[in-house]
Design a protein around this motif. Structure first.
Motif, PDB file in Angstrom:
ATOM      1  N   TYR A 312       0.807  -1.275   0.102  1.00  0.00           N
ATOM      2  CA  TYR A 312      -0.025   0.082   0.075  1.00  0.00           C
ATOM      3  C   TYR A 312       0.849   1.186   0.113  1.00  0.00           C
ATOM      4  O   TYR A 312       1.808   1.387   0.678  1.00  0.00           O
ATOM      5  CB  TYR A 312      -0.966   0.112   1.327  1.00  0.00           C
ATOM      6  N   VAL A 313       0.464   2.317  -0.652  1.00  0.00           N
ATOM      7  CA  VAL A 313       0.849   3.622  -0.464  1.00  0.00           C
ATOM      8  C   VAL A 313      -0.456   4.571  -0.337  1.00  0.00           C
ATOM      9  O   VAL A 313      -1.031   4.753  -1.155  1.00  0.00           O
ATOM     10  CB  VAL A 313       1.679   4.124  -1.868  1.00  0.00           C
ATOM     11  N   LEU A 314      -0.114   5.138   0.887  1.00  0.00           N
ATOM     12  CA  LEU A 314      -1.315   5.950   1.613  1.00  0.00           C
ATOM     13  C   LEU A 314      -0.807   7.363   1.510  1.00  0.00           C
ATOM     14  O   LEU A 314       0.035   7.592   2.018  1.00  0.00           O
ATOM     15  CB  LEU A 314      -1.894   5.610   2.803  1.00  0.00           C
ATOM     16  N   THR A 336       3.671 -25.228   2.757  1.00  0.00           N
ATOM     17  CA  THR A 336       4.489 -23.951   2.821  1.00  0.00           C
ATOM     18  C   THR A 336       3.799 -22.797   2.603  1.00  0.00           C
ATOM     19  O   THR A 336       2.886 -22.723   1.579  1.00  0.00           O
ATOM     20  CB  THR A 336       5.353 -24.311   1.410  1.00  0.00           C
ATOM     21  N   SER A 337       4.009 -21.858   3.314  1.00  0.00           N
ATOM     22  CA  SER A 337       3.128 -20.640   3.104  1.00  0.00           C
ATOM     23  C   SER A 337       4.013 -19.176   3.612  1.00  0.00           C
ATOM     24  O   SER A 337       4.864 -19.362   4.664  1.00  0.00           O
ATOM     25  CB  SER A 337       1.869 -20.676   4.153  1.00  0.00           C
ATOM     26  N   GLN A 338       3.889 -18.253   2.905  1.00  0.00           N
ATOM     27  CA  GLN A 338       4.485 -16.976   3.210  1.00  0.00           C
ATOM     28  C   GLN A 338       3.537 -15.617   2.854  1.00  0.00           C
ATOM     29  O   GLN A 338       2.974 -15.754   1.849  1.00  0.00           O
ATOM     30  CB  GLN A 338       5.800 -16.828   2.202  1.00  0.00           C
ATOM     31  N   MET A 339       3.519 -14.914   4.118  1.00  0.00           N
ATOM     32  CA  MET A 339       2.428 -13.735   3.834  1.00  0.00           C
ATOM     33  C   MET A 339       3.372 -12.508   4.362  1.00  0.00           C
ATOM     34  O   MET A 339       4.041 -12.220   5.066  1.00  0.00           O
ATOM     35  CB  MET A 339       1.414 -13.830   4.958  1.00  0.00           C
ATOM     36  N   THR A 340       3.147 -11.580   3.124  1.00  0.00           N
ATOM     37  CA  THR A 340       3.772 -10.194   3.530  1.00  0.00           C
ATOM     38  C   THR A 340       3.118  -9.020   3.155  1.00  0.00           C
ATOM     39  O   THR A 340       2.531  -9.057   1.987  1.00  0.00           O
ATOM     40  CB  THR A 340       5.199 -10.038   2.546  1.00  0.00           C
ATOM     41  N   ASN A 341       3.092  -8.083   3.962  1.00  0.00           N
ATOM     42  CA  ASN A 341       2.104  -6.848   3.888  1.00  0.00           C
ATOM     43  C   ASN A 341       3.097  -5.599   4.248  1.00  0.00           C
ATOM     44  O   ASN A 341       3.849  -5.645   5.300  1.00  0.00           O
ATOM     45  CB  ASN A 341       1.178  -6.815   4.813  1.00  0.00           C
ATOM     46  N   GLN A 342       3.635  -4.763   3.143  1.00  0.00           N
ATOM     47  CA  GLN A 342       4.455  -3.745   3.391  1.00  0.00           C
ATOM     48  C   GLN A 342       3.810  -2.423   2.811  1.00  0.00           C
ATOM     49  O   GLN A 342       3.102  -2.368   1.954  1.00  0.00           O
ATOM     50  CB  GLN A 342       5.754  -3.953   2.500  1.00  0.00           C
ATOM     51  N   ASN A 343       3.860  -1.392   3.734  1.00  0.00           N
ATOM     52  CA  ASN A 343       3.182  -0.159   3.450  1.00  0.00           C
ATOM     53  C   ASN A 343       3.981   0.966   3.436  1.00  0.00           C
ATOM     54  O   ASN A 343       4.926   1.170   4.573  1.00  0.00           O
ATOM     55  CB  ASN A 343       2.065  -0.121   4.480  1.00  0.00           C
ATOM     56  N   LEU A 344       3.569   1.950   2.880  1.00  0.00           N
ATOM     57  CA  LEU A 344       4.033   3.251   2.931  1.00  0.00           C
ATOM     58  C   LEU A 344       2.904   4.472   3.228  1.00  0.00           C
ATOM     59  O   LEU A 344       2.141   4.475   2.861  1.00  0.00           O
ATOM     60  CB  LEU A 344       4.842   3.969   1.613  1.00  0.00           C
ATOM     61  N   THR A 345       3.130   5.235   4.436  1.00  0.00           N
ATOM     62  CA  THR A 345       2.394   6.430   4.575  1.00  0.00           C
ATOM     63  C   THR A 345       2.868   7.807   4.289  1.00  0.00           C
ATOM     64  O   THR A 345       4.294   7.846   5.058  1.00  0.00           O
ATOM     65  CB  THR A 345       1.927   6.188   6.298  1.00  0.00           C
ATOM     66  N   THR A 372       5.234  -4.423   7.524  1.00  0.00           N
ATOM     67  CA  THR A 372       5.923  -3.304   7.870  1.00  0.00           C
ATOM     68  C   THR A 372       4.910  -1.750   7.560  1.00  0.00           C
ATOM     69  O   THR A 372       4.319  -1.975   6.649  1.00  0.00           O
ATOM     70  CB  THR A 372       7.172  -3.115   6.999  1.00  0.00           C
ATOM     71  N   VAL A 373       5.191  -0.921   8.262  1.00  0.00           N
ATOM     72  CA  VAL A 373       4.677   0.409   8.022  1.00  0.00           C
ATOM     73  C   VAL A 373       5.502   1.412   8.309  1.00  0.00           C
ATOM     74  O   VAL A 373       6.157   1.509   9.292  1.00  0.00           O
ATOM     75  CB  VAL A 373       3.333   0.550   8.863  1.00  0.00           C
ATOM     76  N   GLY A 374       5.661   2.242   7.152  1.00  0.00           N
ATOM     77  CA  GLY A 374       6.891   3.268   7.173  1.00  0.00           C
ATOM     78  C   GLY A 374       6.683   4.345   6.503  1.00  0.00           C
ATOM     79  O   GLY A 374       5.658   4.437   5.683  1.00  0.00           O
ATOM     80  N   GLN A 375       7.468   5.328   6.352  1.00  0.00           N
ATOM     81  CA  GLN A 375       7.789   6.445   5.381  1.00  0.00           C
ATOM     82  C   GLN A 375       8.720   6.399   4.408  1.00  0.00           C
ATOM     83  O   GLN A 375       9.578   5.505   4.667  1.00  0.00           O
ATOM     84  CB  GLN A 375       7.497   7.826   6.285  1.00  0.00           C
ATOM     85  N   GLN A 399       8.306   5.836  -4.557  1.00  0.00           N
ATOM     86  CA  GLN A 399       6.944   5.366  -4.615  1.00  0.00           C
ATOM     87  C   GLN A 399       6.911   4.359  -5.528  1.00  0.00           C
ATOM     88  O   GLN A 399       6.370   3.301  -5.464  1.00  0.00           O
ATOM     89  CB  GLN A 399       6.006   6.258  -4.468  1.00  0.00           C
ATOM     90  N   ASN A 400       7.306   4.700  -6.656  1.00  0.00           N
ATOM     91  CA  ASN A 400       7.026   3.689  -7.909  1.00  0.00           C
ATOM     92  C   ASN A 400       7.860   2.608  -7.900  1.00  0.00           C
ATOM     93  O   ASN A 400       7.499   1.318  -8.064  1.00  0.00           O
ATOM     94  CB  ASN A 400       7.570   4.481  -9.272  1.00  0.00           C
ATOM     95  N   ALA A 401       8.865   2.641  -7.398  1.00  0.00           N
ATOM     96  CA  ALA A 401       9.949   1.430  -7.068  1.00  0.00           C
ATOM     97  C   ALA A 401       9.314   0.397  -6.152  1.00  0.00           C
ATOM     98  O   ALA A 401       9.444  -0.747  -6.036  1.00  0.00           O
ATOM     99  CB  ALA A 401      11.249   1.918  -6.689  1.00  0.00           C
ATOM    100  N   PHE A 402       8.625   1.034  -5.220  1.00  0.00           N
ATOM    101  CA  PHE A 402       7.956   0.286  -4.155  1.00  0.00           C
ATOM    102  C   PHE A 402       6.947  -0.632  -4.572  1.00  0.00           C
ATOM    103  O   PHE A 402       6.730  -1.817  -4.170  1.00  0.00           O
ATOM    104  CB  PHE A 402       7.706   1.179  -2.803  1.00  0.00           C
ATOM    105  N   ILE A 403       5.961   0.067  -5.141  1.00  0.00           N
ATOM    106  CA  ILE A 403       5.009  -0.667  -5.938  1.00  0.00           C
ATOM    107  C   ILE A 403       5.397  -1.718  -6.843  1.00  0.00           C
ATOM    108  O   ILE A 403       4.534  -2.595  -7.063  1.00  0.00           O
ATOM    109  CB  ILE A 403       3.574   0.433  -6.373  1.00  0.00           C
TER     110      ILE A 403
END
Length: 441
Positions: A312-314, A336-345, A372-375, A399-403
């Motif tokens: 997410y980019v918010l 086998t399971s992997q869950m990742t959620n990464q976010n930019l505010t 993770t949640v960060g700037q 932001q583009n590279a992140f998404i």
């Protein structure tokens, strides 16, 4: 009772009309869904899977419904134009919640493949088999009110080489609620790529409920992409139910570029050994937009693999939520399971809620999760500015590279190229909605 009462009263008053404009298969399960909605109502935020979105509030306004199936005066094949690069797909349209019939050829389909109106082709062997067990109020409401939708059938060992693109167009002169339904049935060894694009053609308040049921047979392969490019007056409640048989493969992608309030739910079940799913999501939200993705992946049998990556980019006062749960049942060894959620505010006012969860009842598994949640990285911004890049441009590049990590994992190459283009324009503020898409009034 809460906001569900108006829909209960509506069904009691219009039940005959709803049945007359649908099919026996769809009508056969309406009353059961109605009884469940009466008994349970819409969930409050005290319910775990709905803690980040107020469902009572979403369904509270008095929207109009086209239960009498009045014809919408538009031919989308002539009126709808998109200036972005051609995706080389077989193109179909759903106007509000009605499959648009057109006699023009849309590219050759292999023998036996069916793409058509749900009320004409749906069978009781599959329709509502997954959704009816979900115990979900929004799904029950959709089952209760949906009168048509899209049916997709791919026979045994048939490969559909050309991707199927379905344009969902919201069109109305008044505030409107639509209830879309999709049923995908893939037999053993079948292969299919499907892209759903949501667009709102009019500046009205829309509430769209959507239920997708997908049955993926043994050794079958399904790529399912859902792209939302609507506007700030749109409310979207989408529930996707997928059942995978042995050695099947599913690639599920959900992309939110423009919206008002969006609530996406994915329930995926491994029913046969050796199956694999890849679930990706990317969200770009600003102003006061709200995007909530909720997933449940159930490993019922051994030797299955699931992988989830949501980013997410918010910006501004946008609100994002991700709640993912992986359930490994007794006996589902070698999971086998992997869950990742990464976010930019991007601002202090933006809010992100993240809740990755593992529930494991087997002892021989490899499962991991993280969030993770960060700037944006200040050091990276400083480095780029020292080399003559403006602050605004540096933010766009980062932001583009992140998404792009999510976009690059998408298997449908033309869509991947299109999304790179749209995402960059979105970050630059040049795309207030899908600016290349026009619907002639």
């Amino acid at each position: 009772m809460g906001s569900e009462q108006q829909y209960i009263d509506l069904y009691k008053h219009c039940r005959t009309m709803i049945h007359e404009h649908s099919s026996d298969v769809m009508n056969a399960v309406r009353d059961e869904a109605f009884e469940r909605l009466v008994a349970n109502g819409f969930p409050t935020r005290k319910v775990e899977r709905y803690k980040y979105t107020d469902m009572q509030k979403l369904f509270e306004p008095d929207y109009g419904l086209n239960l009498n199936r009045l014809t919408i005066p538009v031919d989308p094949y002539h009126a709808f134009r998109c200036d972005v690069p051609n995706l080389s797909t077989s193109l179909y349209f759903v106007v509000n919640d009605v499959f648009y019939h057109d006699e023009k050829p849309k590219g050759h389909l292999p023998e036996g493949v069916i793409i058509g109106s749900l009320k004409d082709f749906a069978t009781s062997a599959y329709y509502n088999r997954l959704a009816g067990k979900a115990n979900d109020a929004a799904t029950d409401l959709n089952t209760m009110l949906a009168q048509d939708g899209l049916y997709v059938y791919v026979p045994k060992n048939v490969k559909v080489d050309r991707a199927i693109q379905v344009i969902n167009i919201l069109r109305s002169d008044v505030d409107l609620m639509v209830n879309r339904r999709v049923l995908i049935v893939m037999e053993e060894g079948a292969e299919l790529k499907m892209l759903f694009c949501d667009h709102a053609a009019d500046d009205k308040n829309f509430l769209a409920t959507q239920v997708i049921e997908a049955f993926v047979g043994e050794n079958a392969s399904l790529d399912l992409y859902c792209l939302e490019e609507t506007h700030h007056k749109n409310v979207r409640v989408s529930n996707v139910y997928i059942d995978q048989q042995a050695n099947s493969r599913v690639n599920h992608n959900v992309i939110t570029l423009h919206n008002g309030v969006t609530r996406n739910k994915l329930d995926l079940t491994f029913s046969g050994e050796g199956a694999e799913c890849q679930c990706y999501g990317c969200v770009i939200a600003d102003k006061q937009q709200h995007v909530d993705n909720n997933t449940l992946i159930t490993h019922k049998v051994p030797h299955c693999t699931s992988n989830e990556l949501y980013k997410y980019v918010l910006d501004d006062k946008a609100v994002g939520a991700f709640a993912g749960r992986v359930l490994v049942e007794h006996g589902a060894q070698k999971t086998t399971s992997q869950m990742t959620n990464q976010n930019l505010t991007a601002t202090k006012e933006a809010r992100m809620y993240t809740q990755p969860m593992l529930e494991i009842y087997a002892d021989d598994v490899k499962c991991a999760h993280g969030s993770t949640v960060g700037q944006l990285n200040d050091a990276a911004l400083f480095y780029m500015r020292q080399r003559g890049i403006s602050l605004s441009e540096a933010k766009v590049l980062l932001q583009n590279a992140f998404i792009n990590e999510v976009i690059d994992k998408m298997q449908l190459e033309p869509l991947r190229d299109r999304l790179h283009y749209l995402v960059e324009k979105r970050f630059r503020g040049e795309l207030n909605k899908c600016a290349g898409c026009k619907l002639c009034k």
